[in-house]
Write a protein that holds these residues in place. Structure first.
Motif, PDB file in Angstrom:
ATOM      1  N   LEU A  41      19.386 -45.711 -25.464  1.00 51.22           N
ATOM      2  CA  LEU A  41      18.771 -44.542 -26.092  1.00 51.22           C
ATOM      3  C   LEU A  41      19.816 -43.489 -26.460  1.00 51.22           C
ATOM      4  O   LEU A  41      19.723 -42.834 -27.497  1.00 51.22           O
ATOM      5  CB  LEU A  41      17.743 -43.903 -25.154  1.00 51.22           C
ATOM      6  N   ILE A  42      20.791 -43.336 -25.597  1.00 55.42           N
ATOM      7  CA  ILE A  42      21.825 -42.328 -25.820  1.00 55.42           C
ATOM      8  C   ILE A  42      22.874 -42.817 -26.811  1.00 55.42           C
ATOM      9  O   ILE A  42      23.311 -42.082 -27.696  1.00 55.42           O
ATOM     10  CB  ILE A  42      22.497 -41.938 -24.476  1.00 55.42           C
ATOM     11  N   SER A  43      23.281 -44.065 -26.693  1.00 57.48           N
ATOM     12  CA  SER A  43      24.371 -44.573 -27.529  1.00 57.48           C
ATOM     13  C   SER A  43      23.951 -44.831 -28.974  1.00 57.48           C
ATOM     14  O   SER A  43      24.797 -44.766 -29.871  1.00 57.48           O
ATOM     15  CB  SER A  43      24.960 -45.851 -26.920  1.00 57.48           C
ATOM     16  N   GLY A  44      22.672 -45.080 -29.218  1.00 59.15           N
ATOM     17  CA  GLY A  44      22.227 -45.332 -30.591  1.00 59.15           C
ATOM     18  C   GLY A  44      22.523 -44.173 -31.535  1.00 59.15           C
ATOM     19  O   GLY A  44      23.194 -44.352 -32.555  1.00 59.15           O
ATOM     20  N   PRO A  45      22.065 -42.963 -31.216  1.00 57.81           N
ATOM     21  CA  PRO A  45      22.380 -41.820 -32.080  1.00 57.81           C
ATOM     22  C   PRO A  45      23.876 -41.517 -32.142  1.00 57.81           C
ATOM     23  O   PRO A  45      24.388 -41.127 -33.190  1.00 57.81           O
ATOM     24  CB  PRO A  45      21.629 -40.653 -31.435  1.00 57.81           C
ATOM     25  N   LEU A  46      24.591 -41.706 -31.021  1.00 58.59           N
ATOM     26  CA  LEU A  46      26.028 -41.464 -31.032  1.00 58.59           C
ATOM     27  C   LEU A  46      26.738 -42.441 -31.963  1.00 58.59           C
ATOM     28  O   LEU A  46      27.654 -42.061 -32.702  1.00 58.59           O
ATOM     29  CB  LEU A  46      26.601 -41.558 -29.614  1.00 58.59           C
ATOM     30  N   LEU A  47      26.317 -43.694 -31.951  1.00 56.99           N
ATOM     31  CA  LEU A  47      26.888 -44.700 -32.849  1.00 56.99           C
ATOM     32  C   LEU A  47      26.580 -44.349 -34.303  1.00 56.99           C
ATOM     33  O   LEU A  47      27.442 -44.450 -35.176  1.00 56.99           O
ATOM     34  CB  LEU A  47      26.345 -46.088 -32.499  1.00 56.99           C
TER      35      LEU A  47
ATOM     36  N   VAL B 179      19.145 -48.613 -16.515  1.00 57.43           N
ATOM     37  CA  VAL B 179      20.375 -47.960 -16.948  1.00 57.43           C
ATOM     38  C   VAL B 179      20.740 -48.432 -18.356  1.00 57.43           C
ATOM     39  O   VAL B 179      21.096 -47.626 -19.225  1.00 57.43           O
ATOM     40  CB  VAL B 179      21.529 -48.234 -15.951  1.00 57.43           C
ATOM     41  N   ALA B 180      20.644 -49.737 -18.608  1.00 57.52           N
ATOM     42  CA  ALA B 180      20.953 -50.271 -19.937  1.00 57.52           C
ATOM     43  C   ALA B 180      20.023 -49.677 -20.997  1.00 57.52           C
ATOM     44  O   ALA B 180      20.458 -49.322 -22.102  1.00 57.52           O
ATOM     45  CB  ALA B 180      20.844 -51.798 -19.922  1.00 57.52           C
TER      46      ALA B 180
END
Length: 153
Positions: free
Chosen positions: A59-65, A53-54
């Protein structure tokens, strides 16, 4: 040559390599996305989901950040303000492609990140064959789409 894009690619590649090393060194696991997500969905082995999950959240939070900091998403979108451009071949073709990729990762016992990044670095013969197969299929696909079907530059 776009030096900024090249440096971004270099930094991204180094970070991918470091994450693969970190996962192998700390948990003894291969950083193959299809295996991580697939085993998260099937919940096997039991009690092995926290790091998966981490990893997926990373993977998802990197581009969002990156977007939140004003960095954009590179060449993913076709116009300013878009997050993701329209599918080049339509939604149906995109869904079919996703199903075929999913079937391919099952048949090939992994994906490009597992075989290409982690398998090659371990000198795995199976990963060498898989990676060459990925590359040949990609070359043939681009040739057919661009030159046989006339899909653009």
């Amino acid at each position: 040559m776009d030096w900024i894009a090249s440096l971004q690619g270099l930094v991204g590649g180094v970070l991918i390599g470091l994450s693969a090393i970190w996962l192998m060194a700390t948990l003894g696991r291969i950083a193959g996305i299809s295996g991580i997500v697939g085993n998260l969905i099937t919940m096997r082995p039991k009690g092995d989901s926290a790091w998966r999950v981490a990893f997926v959240l990373g993977l998802i939070s990197g581009p969002l950040l990156l977007m939140a900091l004003g960095g954009g998403l590179g060449n993913v979108a076709g116009a300013p303000g878009e997050v993701v451009g329209a599918p080049a071949g339509g939604v149906g073709l995109m869904l079919l492609a996703g199903v075929l990729v999913g079937m391919g990762t099952g048949l090939g016992s992994g994906c490009t990140s597992g075989h290409g990044v982690c398998g090659l670095s371990r000198l795995s013969p199976r990963s060498m064959v898989a990676t060459v197969t990925f590359l040949v299929c990609a070359i043939v696909t681009v040739y057919v789409v661009r030159h046989v079907m006339g899909g653009g530059a």
